[in-house]
Design a protein around this motif. Structure first.
Motif, PDB file in Angstrom:
ATOM      1  N   PRO A 109      10.731  43.221  65.197  1.00 42.57           N
ATOM      2  CA  PRO A 109       9.386  43.643  65.109  1.00 42.57           C
ATOM      3  C   PRO A 109       8.385  43.053  66.337  1.00 42.57           C
ATOM      4  O   PRO A 109       8.754  41.967  66.713  1.00 42.57           O
ATOM      5  N   PRO A 110       7.503  43.749  66.676  1.00 41.48           N
ATOM      6  CA  PRO A 110       6.394  43.491  67.689  1.00 41.48           C
ATOM      7  C   PRO A 110       5.701  42.068  67.251  1.00 41.48           C
ATOM      8  O   PRO A 110       5.638  41.720  65.955  1.00 41.48           O
ATOM      9  N   ASP A 111       5.272  41.199  68.197  1.00 41.80           N
ATOM     10  CA  ASP A 111       4.769  40.168  67.817  1.00 41.80           C
ATOM     11  C   ASP A 111       3.440  40.277  67.067  1.00 41.80           C
ATOM     12  O   ASP A 111       2.681  41.267  67.272  1.00 41.80           O
ATOM     13  N   GLU A 112       3.056  39.216  66.020  1.00 44.59           N
ATOM     14  CA  GLU A 112       2.231  39.417  65.102  1.00 44.59           C
ATOM     15  C   GLU A 112       0.878  39.146  65.928  1.00 44.59           C
ATOM     16  O   GLU A 112      -0.423  39.418  65.530  1.00 44.59           O
ATOM     17  N   ASP A 113       0.907  38.492  67.101  1.00 41.47           N
ATOM     18  CA  ASP A 113      -0.258  38.231  67.826  1.00 41.47           C
ATOM     19  C   ASP A 113      -1.270  39.092  68.206  1.00 41.47           C
ATOM     20  O   ASP A 113      -2.275  39.341  68.776  1.00 41.47           O
ATOM     21  N   GLY A 114      -0.555  40.403  68.396  1.00 37.29           N
ATOM     22  CA  GLY A 114      -1.640  41.264  68.781  1.00 37.29           C
ATOM     23  C   GLY A 114      -0.393  42.190  69.928  1.00 37.29           C
ATOM     24  O   GLY A 114       0.705  42.181  69.899  1.00 37.29           O
TER      25      GLY A 114
END
Length: 138
Positions: A109-114
């Motif tokens: 999954p893509p980073d949760e930071d944005g």
């Protein structure tokens, strides 16, 4: 009550909800002496691709790209001269790994930071006068 099926190759045990309500009576075997203190590096200095600390990254769909990048970083950190850090050479391998990850968003999954950020500031700047220009004359 559990049922048991034995084939030539496998032993399959079917459990009921009642089986899961009682604590397990099985204990895991003790680790072998050769496995006790293994981390990401083996005693001979090579990378241990089977280390649980790496999760499934070395063997997933982007395993090749991950091993190329991680091996590059490891070699760069082994450099005896800190002024000649080779981490800059690893950036294309990092980009290839991230590109591969983007093809498997459910697994990676893509980073949760944005949104993706520019990672160029995480690598040392190349030596020499190699500044980027936008093509405009000053």
């Amino acid at each position: 009550m559990e049922s048991l099926q034995v084939t030539k190759k496998d032993k399959v045990i079917f459990c009921t909800k009642a089986n899961h309500e009682v604590p397990s009576k099985y204990e895991l075997p003790a680790p072998l002496a050769s496995e006790e203190k293994r981390g990401v590096l083996l005693p001979n200095g090579e990378l241990n691709w089977t280390c649980p600390c790496l999760g499934g990254l070395p063997y997933g769909p982007c395993g090749f790209e991950f091993r190329e990048f991680f091996g590059c970083i490891h070699k760069a950190q082994e450099s005896e001269d800190p002024d000649k850090s080779r981490t800059q050479e690893c950036f294309p391998k990092f980009a290839a790994m991230k590109e591969c990850f983007s093809h498997f968003p459910k697994l990676y999954p893509p980073d949760e930071d944005g949104p993706e950020t520019d990672l160029g500031d995480q690598f040392p700047k190349p030596s020499g006068d190699q500044t980027a220009t936008d093509g405009k004359a000053e």
